[in-house]
Scaffold this active site. Structure first.
Site: not given
Ligand code: XMP
Length: 599
Positions: A51, A78-79, A168, A170, A229, A373
């Site tokens: 964050g 991280c945060y 991180h 990710e 959608d 999506k």
């Protein structure tokens, strides 16, 4: 709730964490940072995201203490790593002596055969971005790894199964990041890896949620646009509740593409949707937008017009309890500032304040709000919807209204020395177009100008300088290349323009031409979406058309699609045949820094 909960501390990469977990084959949900243990229910593990704030600030985002006693594994990133340290007894977090941004070398305390570092080499490269660091470990924790500038780059409390990493995992730049997340969800949380959004089990779970939300006697009214959608969301509700309890209204807002209304209604009939009606509200929508030129206000007015139609439609439906169904997907929520800590990029038509209030009051059904999506397409296929409905390019709810830029000013071109230098380095010239478009930079919305390049087309050089231009000139978030015009650039000026039926018809024609030519060219369907946008940049009253083809996976990030000059000239030639169009430009900006749509 099952699978992994990702608690959102507002980080730019929070949504990526959820995606990475799904890529391992495990279900994941993004939830507000302060979600309680009761709300989490039966999750198998929790990840706390990064964050933008500092845990040393008193009002920074906090986890709810109840989650620490759930007994499920927790991984802070991280945060999130710092938040764990600051929350658990004994831990101390302080601003670092030197901040770390970019790549760092991680050294593990030892090679592991279990836990989050199982099978990961002692030395690896990781991606970091932080100003604070864990200075003292919380009680019961040990250091698992360090970098040059961060002594506690990874920590663990093996008994509690709580982990923290300063880097991180990710982000693809972290060499073994996906491996680490895979270890956490499979070895530590012991999740099975057969989850797919389109598996029978996952679809049953979505339908069960719909039934719980709508209750025994409720019914659902949808605005169906013919887009992927809302079509998939409608089908899920119709299958979960039975066709009689689900009605749809296709609203012709007047902002649709050429022949769209007929094609969509035919496709619905073919799909067997019994209760979908067409409602022509083009006059209402056009007058709601009126002379408005600000993109955010236009978007909100369109959202409110849908609500006005809804009220009217509800009066004519069978009596009973009606909920509103929407095909909102996850990126719509994030970009509308709809997660607690995220910034507003643009208000999607299904996220105007009145709808947000109703969502919070539980009056709206959004079965796809946690999906992307590509996942929605997979679900649609599994439900048996036709490729025609599923593989359509995305088209935004506010339609051509947000592809028709308006202004109430007359404005002139300007230049910038840095842009001139960059353009000159590859034989081009650059000017700042006095028109502004929406962008997303460093998690924030930007509303900035467009640099227009003129000169010989050289695909790779343009690709090289465009990002440098948006990075180095603050007031520019988009770059476009001048393909052709009915006169020299000097004869074009920005003129006051507001939405009109005539302008919409012209944009519809230009859009149809571009769609046809690209469909013939792009047989591999490399182009994910191609907005065609009209600019108030005119010569003798004739406007400018922008072609914005992008490649993307989920709309959250995108690369502009590189088109050969011969194709660009063919497109421009055909569009310039339209009386009312004076020039054609080609948008060469990625997302970020520009959003896919211009408004
Ligand atoms: P941006 O412009 O934010 O677009 O990069 C990302 C994707 O979202 C679509 N989009 C919308 N879809 N209602 C929608 O249903 C909206 O208000 C809206 N605004 C943008 C856009 O077309 C792209 O696919």
């Amino acid at each position: 709730m099952q699978g992994i909960a990702v608690l959102d501390a507002g980080g730019q990469y929070c949504h990526l964490l959820a995606r990475r977990v799904r890529e391992v084959g495990v279900q994941s949900h993004v939830l507000p940072i302060d979600t309680t243990a009761d709300q989490l229910g039966a999750v198998s593990g929790i990840i706390i995201s990064g964050g933008p704030r500092s845990v040393t600030e008193p009002d920074s985002p906090r986890i709810h203490p109840s989650i620490l006693s759930m007994g499920v594994p927790i991984l802070g990133i991280c945060y999130g790593h710092q938040l764990l340290a600051a929350t658990m007894p004994g831990g101390v977090v302080k601003p670092s002596y030197s901040r770390e941004y970019g790549m760092a070398n991680l050294q593990l305390a030892h090679q592991s055969v279990n836990g989050i570092f199982a099978g990961i080499p002692v030395y690896s490269r990781v991606w970091v971005s932080h100003g604070d660091s864990v200075e003292t470990l919380p009680n019961g924790f040990e250091v698992l790894g360090s970098t040059e500038d961060c002594a506690v780059a990874a920590m663990e409390n093996a008994d509690l199964r709580i982990f923290g990493v300063q880097f991180h995992p990710e982000v693809t730049h972290s060499e073994y990041g996906q491996h680490l997340l895979g270890n956490f969800v499979t070895h530590v949380c012991r999740c099975g890896t057969h989850w797919k959004p389109s598996s029978a089990e996952a679809i049953d779970a979505i339908m069960a949620d719909i039934r719980t939300k709508v209750g025994e006697r409720g019914n659902v009214l949808f605005f169906v646009s013919g887009g992927v959608d809302s079509t998939v969301a409608y089908k899920l509700c119709a299958d979960a509740l039975g066709q009689d309890r689900v009605h749809g209204v296709y609203v012709d807002t007047g902002f649709m593409r050429k022949n769209e209304s007929d094609e969509v209604m035919t496709a619905f009939l073919t799909a067997g949707f019994k209760n979908v009606r067409l409602r022509d509200a083009s006059a209402e929508f056009l007058s709601a937008v009126g002379d408005e030129v600000e993109p955010e206000i236009k978007r909100k007015q369109i959202g409110m017009s849908f609500l006005a139609v809804e009220e009217d439609v509800l009066e004519h439906l069978p009596k009973g309890e009606w909920l509103l169904g929407q095909g909102t997907i996850y990126p719509d929520t994030i970009e509308s500032g709809g997660t607690k800590e995220s910034a507003l990029i643009k208000t999607h038509h299904n996220r105007v304040p009145e709808l947000v209030r109703r969502i919070e009051a539980g009056e709206i059904v959004e079965p796809l709000s946690q999906f992307y999506k590509d996942e929605v397409r997979e679900i649609g296929r599994a439900l048996g919807l036709s490729a025609r409905l599923i593989e359509k390019q995305p088209f935004p709810g506010p339609g051509l209204a947000v592809r028709y830029l308006c202004t109430n000013e007359r404005a002139d071109w300007s230049r910038h020395a840095k842009l001139d230098d960059l353009a000159a380095s590859c034989g081009l010239a650059a000017r700042i177009l006095p028109v502004r478009g929406v962008g997303v930079q460093g998690d924030e919305r930007t509303y900035a100008h467009v640099a227009l390049l003129t000169g010989p087309y050289h695909e790779s050089r343009i690709a090289e300088i465009a990002p440098v231009m948006t990075n180095s000139v603050r007031d520019v978030n988009r770059v476009a290349y001048w393909v052709d015009g009915k006169g020299p650039l000097d004869e074009f000026h920005v003129e006051p323009t507001t939405l009109s039926r005539r302008g919409l018809d012209l944009l519809r024609e230009a859009d149809a031409i571009v769609r046809d030519v690209l469909a013939e060219y792009d047989t591999q369907k490399r182009i994910w979406q191609c907005p065609v946008v009209m600019l108030p940049l005119t010569r003798n009253g004739e406007a400018t058309i922008v072609i914005r083809p992008v490649e993307s996976h989920d709309g959250m990030t995108a690369q502009y699609a590189k088109l050969p000059l011969e194709l660009l000239e063919r497109l421009a030639g055909q569009v310039l045949h339209l009386s009312g169009i004076g020039a054609v430009v080609y948008d060469v900006t990625n997302k970020p820094p520009a959003t896919i749509e211009w408004e």
